[in-house]
Structure formats: C-alpha cells, structure tokens
Scaffold this motif. Structure first.
Motif, PDB file in Angstrom:
ATOM      1  N   UNK A  46      -0.261  -8.077  -1.068  1.00  0.00           N
ATOM      2  CA  UNK A  46      -0.472  -8.728  -2.362  1.00  0.00           C
ATOM      3  C   UNK A  46      -1.319  -7.866  -3.288  1.00  0.00           C
ATOM      4  N   UNK A  47      -2.200  -7.048  -2.706  1.00  0.00           N
ATOM      5  CA  UNK A  47      -3.099  -6.232  -3.518  1.00  0.00           C
ATOM      6  C   UNK A  47      -2.541  -4.851  -3.817  1.00  0.00           C
ATOM      7  N   UNK A 152     -15.113  -8.906  -3.402  1.00  0.00           N
ATOM      8  CA  UNK A 152     -14.085  -9.155  -4.405  1.00  0.00           C
ATOM      9  C   UNK A 152     -12.924  -9.861  -3.739  1.00  0.00           C
ATOM     10  N   UNK A 153     -12.060 -10.434  -4.567  1.00  0.00           N
ATOM     11  CA  UNK A 153     -10.865 -11.100  -4.050  1.00  0.00           C
ATOM     12  C   UNK A 153      -9.691 -10.124  -4.084  1.00  0.00           C
ATOM     13  N   UNK A 154      -8.620 -10.465  -3.404  1.00  0.00           N
ATOM     14  CA  UNK A 154      -7.418  -9.631  -3.442  1.00  0.00           C
ATOM     15  C   UNK A 154      -6.863  -9.537  -4.863  1.00  0.00           C
ATOM     16  N   UNK A 155      -6.974 -10.634  -5.612  1.00  0.00           N
ATOM     17  CA  UNK A 155      -6.481 -10.630  -6.988  1.00  0.00           C
ATOM     18  C   UNK A 155      -7.282  -9.642  -7.830  1.00  0.00           C
ATOM     19  N   UNK A 160      -7.881  -4.445 -10.443  1.00  0.00           N
ATOM     20  CA  UNK A 160      -8.823  -3.344 -10.658  1.00  0.00           C
ATOM     21  C   UNK A 160      -9.052  -2.576  -9.353  1.00  0.00           C
ATOM     22  N   UNK A 161      -8.145  -1.667  -8.995  1.00  0.00           N
ATOM     23  CA  UNK A 161      -8.253  -0.928  -7.732  1.00  0.00           C
ATOM     24  C   UNK A 161      -9.514  -0.080  -7.622  1.00  0.00           C
ATOM     25  N   UNK A 162     -10.178   0.177  -8.757  1.00  0.00           N
ATOM     26  CA  UNK A 162     -11.430   0.937  -8.713  1.00  0.00           C
ATOM     27  C   UNK A 162     -12.476   0.204  -7.866  1.00  0.00           C
ATOM     28  N   UNK A 163     -12.280  -1.103  -7.667  1.00  0.00           N
ATOM     29  CA  UNK A 163     -13.196  -1.869  -6.819  1.00  0.00           C
ATOM     30  C   UNK A 163     -13.221  -1.319  -5.391  1.00  0.00           C
TER      31      UNK A 163
END
Length: 196
Positions: A46-47, A152-155, A160-163
């Motif tokens: 999902x991510x 953080x959540x998967x959403x 924001x993949x920088x997370x």
C-alpha cells in the motif's frame, strides 16, 4: 631534569600515536539471521506505488524498492551515523585494524495496533585487527520501544517517502550512540578487569 622528563613523555605520546589510528569502516551488506520485522508484504504494498514495485514479493524487497525509487541509501546513512558518533569521539584503534558493521534487523513496526509505525534497525559492530582477531564486538537494536524515533502511518509514508529516509537517519544515530556507549563501557570494563 624536568625538561628531559617532559621530552620523554612527549616522545612516548608520539610513539603511542603512531601505533593507534582511526580505523576505516567496512560494511558487510549481507543481513544476518534476524532479517525483517514489521508489516506484511501485502500491507507494505500500500505504501509502495505500483510503478516502483519490482517482482520481489518479500517485505525487505518492497522496502528496498521504496528506497531505490526515492534515492534512500541505508548503507550511506549508517556510515554517516557511524562517523558522527565514533568519528566525533576520536576513537583510536591499533594500526591495521578496521571496523566491521553488519546491518541486521530492519523494518517498520506498528505501534500498539494504532497503524502508526516506527523504524526498526539492528547492527553488529566489530573492531577487527589486521590479523583478523576480534578486539571488540557489540550488537544493538533500535525498535518500537526506542524513544526519539519518528512514527508515521502507511498513508503518510506513501504520500511522503522522505519519511523513510528520516526514520533510518534517526534510528541509525540512536543505534550508533548505543554502540559507542557499549564500546566505552567495554574498554572501561577491561581496564577494571571485568571483561575477558
């Protein structure tokens, strides 16, 4: 007489400095047995946008897909964290020795069934002499219970993949600080006669 003893002490310091250097770091990228911990591949999908997914069906493969798609280099992050901790501490090692870092457990763990995740990271760090003798060894983990880590959540990760980059950086710095503390404690224990 006093000048001679100071000169002798200075000469001794130069000799000691010549026998101790800053050892280089080698990273052995093969994961050891602890492997991945965290959400299943189905949940992780999902991510990771479909366009970035390779044929890999495993969890680590999906995380690597996400890292590759966004230029996140976990090995570089670990090296930078090592330099920030061990380099700043000016740890000296016998000439010809090297640090060997073996990344271990890696993943994202869900916190208290809240759908919020934290990074998990583990590593084994050794100081190895030029002849292959292990001079020091430590293993450490950063997990869901480690403070000062982002969650953080998967959403949020998908948007924001920088997370993920920020999560690995934070986890790597905590990991290296803990390994440095273990190294200092190990040296102290040896001086005090507690370690073998």
């Amino acid at each position: 007489m006093r000048c001679v003893s100071r000169l002798s002490a200075l000469l001794l310091l130069f000799l000691i400095a010549g026998c101790a250097t800053r050892a280089p770091l080698e990273i052995d990228g093969r994961h050891w047995a602890f492997g991945y911990h965290g959400p299943s591949a189905e949940v992780l999908r999902e991510a990771v946008p479909v366009v970035f997914q390779t044929a890999k069906d495993d969890n680590i493969g999906l995380i690597q897909d996400l890292e590759r798609a966004h230029g996140i280099d976990r090995e570089r992050i670990l090296r930078a964290a090592f330099d920030a901790s061990f380099g700043a501490a000016r740890i000296r090692a016998p000439r010809g020795s090297r640090w060997l870092l073996q990344p271990g457990r890696v993943g994202l763990a869900e916190r208290n069934f809240s759908s919020l995740m934290k990074p998990q990271l583990g590593a084994s760090l050794s100081l190895v002499s030029g002849t292959g003798e292990y001079l020091w060894h430590g293993r450490e983990f950063v997990d869901i219970d480690s403070p000062d880590l982002p969650f953080f959540s998967l959403e949020q990760l998908r948007d924001s993949p920088v997370l993920l980059d920020e999560a690995w950086r934070a986890a790597a710095h905590v990991l290296m600080r803990r390994l440095l503390a273990k190294h200092r404690a190990g040296l102290r224990d040896r001086r005090e006669g507690y370690a073998d």
